[in-house]
Design an enzyme around this catalytic site. Structure first.
Site, PDB file in Angstrom:
ATOM      1  CG  ASN A  51       7.189   2.835   3.864  1.00  0.00           C
ATOM      2  OD1 ASN A  51       6.592   3.258   4.844  1.00  0.00           O
ATOM      3  ND2 ASN A  51       6.680   2.872   2.645  1.00  0.00           N
ATOM      4  CG  HIS A  82       8.428   7.340   5.277  1.00  0.00           C
ATOM      5  ND1 HIS A  82       8.090   7.397   3.951  1.00  0.00           N
ATOM      6  CD2 HIS A  82       7.367   6.781   5.911  1.00  0.00           C
ATOM      7  CE1 HIS A  82       6.865   6.904   3.790  1.00  0.00           C
ATOM      8  NE2 HIS A  82       6.400   6.535   4.959  1.00  0.00           N
ATOM      9  CG  HIS A  90       4.442   4.405   8.995  1.00  0.00           C
ATOM     10  ND1 HIS A  90       3.975   3.369   8.222  1.00  0.00           N
ATOM     11  CD2 HIS A  90       4.808   5.376   8.126  1.00  0.00           C
ATOM     12  CE1 HIS A  90       4.055   3.706   6.942  1.00  0.00           C
ATOM     13  NE2 HIS A  90       4.557   4.932   6.857  1.00  0.00           N
ATOM     14  NE  ARG A 109      -1.329   2.678   2.489  1.00  0.00           N
ATOM     15  CZ  ARG A 109      -0.854   3.882   2.744  1.00  0.00           C
ATOM     16  NH1 ARG A 109      -0.935   4.852   1.841  1.00  0.00           N
ATOM     17  NH2 ARG A 109      -0.263   4.137   3.896  1.00  0.00           N
ATOM     18  CG  ASP A 110       3.418   4.276   2.917  1.00  0.00           C
ATOM     19  OD1 ASP A 110       3.286   5.156   2.059  1.00  0.00           O
ATOM     20  OD2 ASP A 110       3.952   4.491   4.015  1.00  0.00           O
ATOM     21  CB  CYS A 112       6.246  11.188   1.486  1.00  0.00           C
ATOM     22  SG  CYS A 112       5.186  12.513   2.074  1.00  0.00           S
TER      23      CYS A 112
END
Lengths: 311, 311
Positions: free
Chosen positions: A254, A214, A212, A21-22, A245
């Site tokens: 990530n 990055h 979470h 997803r991300d 992002c």
């Protein structure tokens, strides 16, 4: 024991794969459904149990997530805890109807990013969270909510920790099952990550806090180590460090799942993940996304050989 | 106060640039002397005060270090603490005759790596250290000794911490001015780095302990954060993460100087380094070493903007 505590056991470290997803948020090519299924099956076989599998978003704008209902079914069969993101009422209802283990929602730590990213206020985002909790059927999916820009915002600058904790309180009051703290643009350093992890965990009791991170500014794994030391028991990562992002142009994505699992192994923290098997799953990405850079130092250098070579 | 304590003040964090030596160990093209001088001057202007400037090695085999006497003179004029490596008697004598601030020597943590890397035993390496200390003139250069493979060895596997501490003791008895602990192949994790940093510092008293990390398996900055938290006041880094190791094929090199300085900044630890100016020095490498990959997340994404954008 709460259902969230069953799915995220407090006595081990859960590493969640968010690459599907991300990691696919901004890519030009993405794996087809068969490759995604293969990815989930093989990474599950390597020991990963929790996967973000996609978003319930308009397929016209996000065709890479059109197969989220299919993947939800695959996850349910495989015994994977599948997490699907939803960003509006329609998406939340679709997600609640799907066989997913968790519906993920997002709220920004700052008003400016909330408006820029989702064209709504934080109060409106919180209303959507409340709706999701209320409409969730008995034994339905968990409701997890990530707080983006929790360690600093590329629009608003520094983010006071008290502000993030206030949002945590509102989410706990709303009855969410998991809270994520996201360093969306890599502004956090290990001391800030440790402090917020500690305070959020103290506030949340047995509601899991997911960190979470990055790797935008290189501190992803340093921050992960600090989070683990501060007691975090759930962290997100993406195979090959996929992702990025829109608010951090040119940035890596990530934190790399393989390196994260290696970090945990050096700490003697049990994740259930086989490092060599996990590295092997990268083949699927290399084949399915030929133009995409795969990050990750462990895959390049290999895990340490801790037995002495024969003399 | 000892001279080492003047040169490595205990109340701040010293980041040493090792790109001009360790970073050029295995490269195909290297900056010419004028570019190296420019590199030293500009990185000094950005706030870095300690530089490995080269090796006293046979110029026929290591032409990239043939200019070490010239760079020693430049460093002396600029007020830079210049460190030159020496690996044999001839090199040590040449280094002691040059206007360097420090002569660097190396001893392996394991017998197998000592023989494979330097074709000598650890006892012979220690004899060279003793010779350097004895022959060093009054007010001559500091004698610093790095222990390679201190966190694990790609030949011998796991390295017991007690073994490394025994070598530290022998070096202290020999009268060295600084001890380096090197994670030559990136086998260390943050917990191991913190533990050894703490124990070595307790043993060494006011003799500085320098932590030298490679990012081979992605944990370079996590390990640096752990070292800083464990009280390390000297760390090595290389601009653009130059370097590598013949014993870690395919590996990235030294921990990235820019990211290391950013890490320290997030901790509020004073280094005297201007991040934007430091990033600017990469231009010199990009021009002088066009084929070489420059690593570093901070340079790609830029330092955080901590002021709010205008509304």
């Amino acid at each position: 024991m709460s259902r969230a505590a069953e799915i995220y056991p407090a006595d081990r470290l859960t590493l969640r794969e968010v690459g599907l997803r991300d990691g696919l948020q901004m890519v030009k090519t993405w794996p087809d459904t068969a490759a995604k299924e293969d990815w989930i099956r093989r990474e599950h076989a390597a020991g990963v149990r929790h996967f973000e599998i996609g978003s319930f978003l308009p397929a016209t704008r996000f065709p890479q997530f059109a197969d989220v209902p299919d993947l939800a079914r695959v996850a349910a069969v495989e015994g994977v805890h599948g997490i699907a993101l939803a960003l509006n009422e329609r998406g939340v209802r679709d997600a609640l109807d799907a066989p997913v283990g968790e519906v993920g929602l997002v709220i920004s730590a700052t008003e400016a990013h909330s408006r820029a990213n989702q064209n709504r206020s934080r109060a409106e985002a919180l209303d959507l969270v409340r709706m999701a909790v209320e409409e969730r059927p008995e034994r339905g999916p968990l409701i997890g909510v990530g707080i983006s820009m929790a360690f600093g915002c590329s629009i608003s600058g520094a983010v006071p920790q008290a502000e993030v904790l206030k949002i945590c309180e509102a989410l706990l009051e709303a009855g969410v099952d998991l809270i994520g703290l996201a360093d969306t643009v890599g502004y956090g350093g290990p001391d800030a990550v440790a402090a917020l992890t500690r305070d959020a965990r103290a506030l949340a009791g047995d509601v899991p806090i997911c960190i979470h991170l990055h790797d935008t500014r290189g501190l992803g794994l340093a921050n992960a180590a600090a989070a683990m030391d501060a007691g975090a028991r759930v962290l997100d990562g993406a195979l090959g460090g996929l992702g990025g992002c829109p608010f951090a142009p040119g940035a890596t994505g990530n934190v790399v799942m393989e390196d994260l699992a290696f970090l945990a192994a050096t700490k003697g923290v049990e994740t259930g993940i086989d490092l060599d098997a996990l590295i092997g799953v990268r083949e699927i990405l290399a084949t399915a996304m030929p133009g995409e850079t795969l990050h990750g130092a462990l895959a390049r250098a290999g895990p340490p050989k801790l037995e002495a070579a024969p003399a």
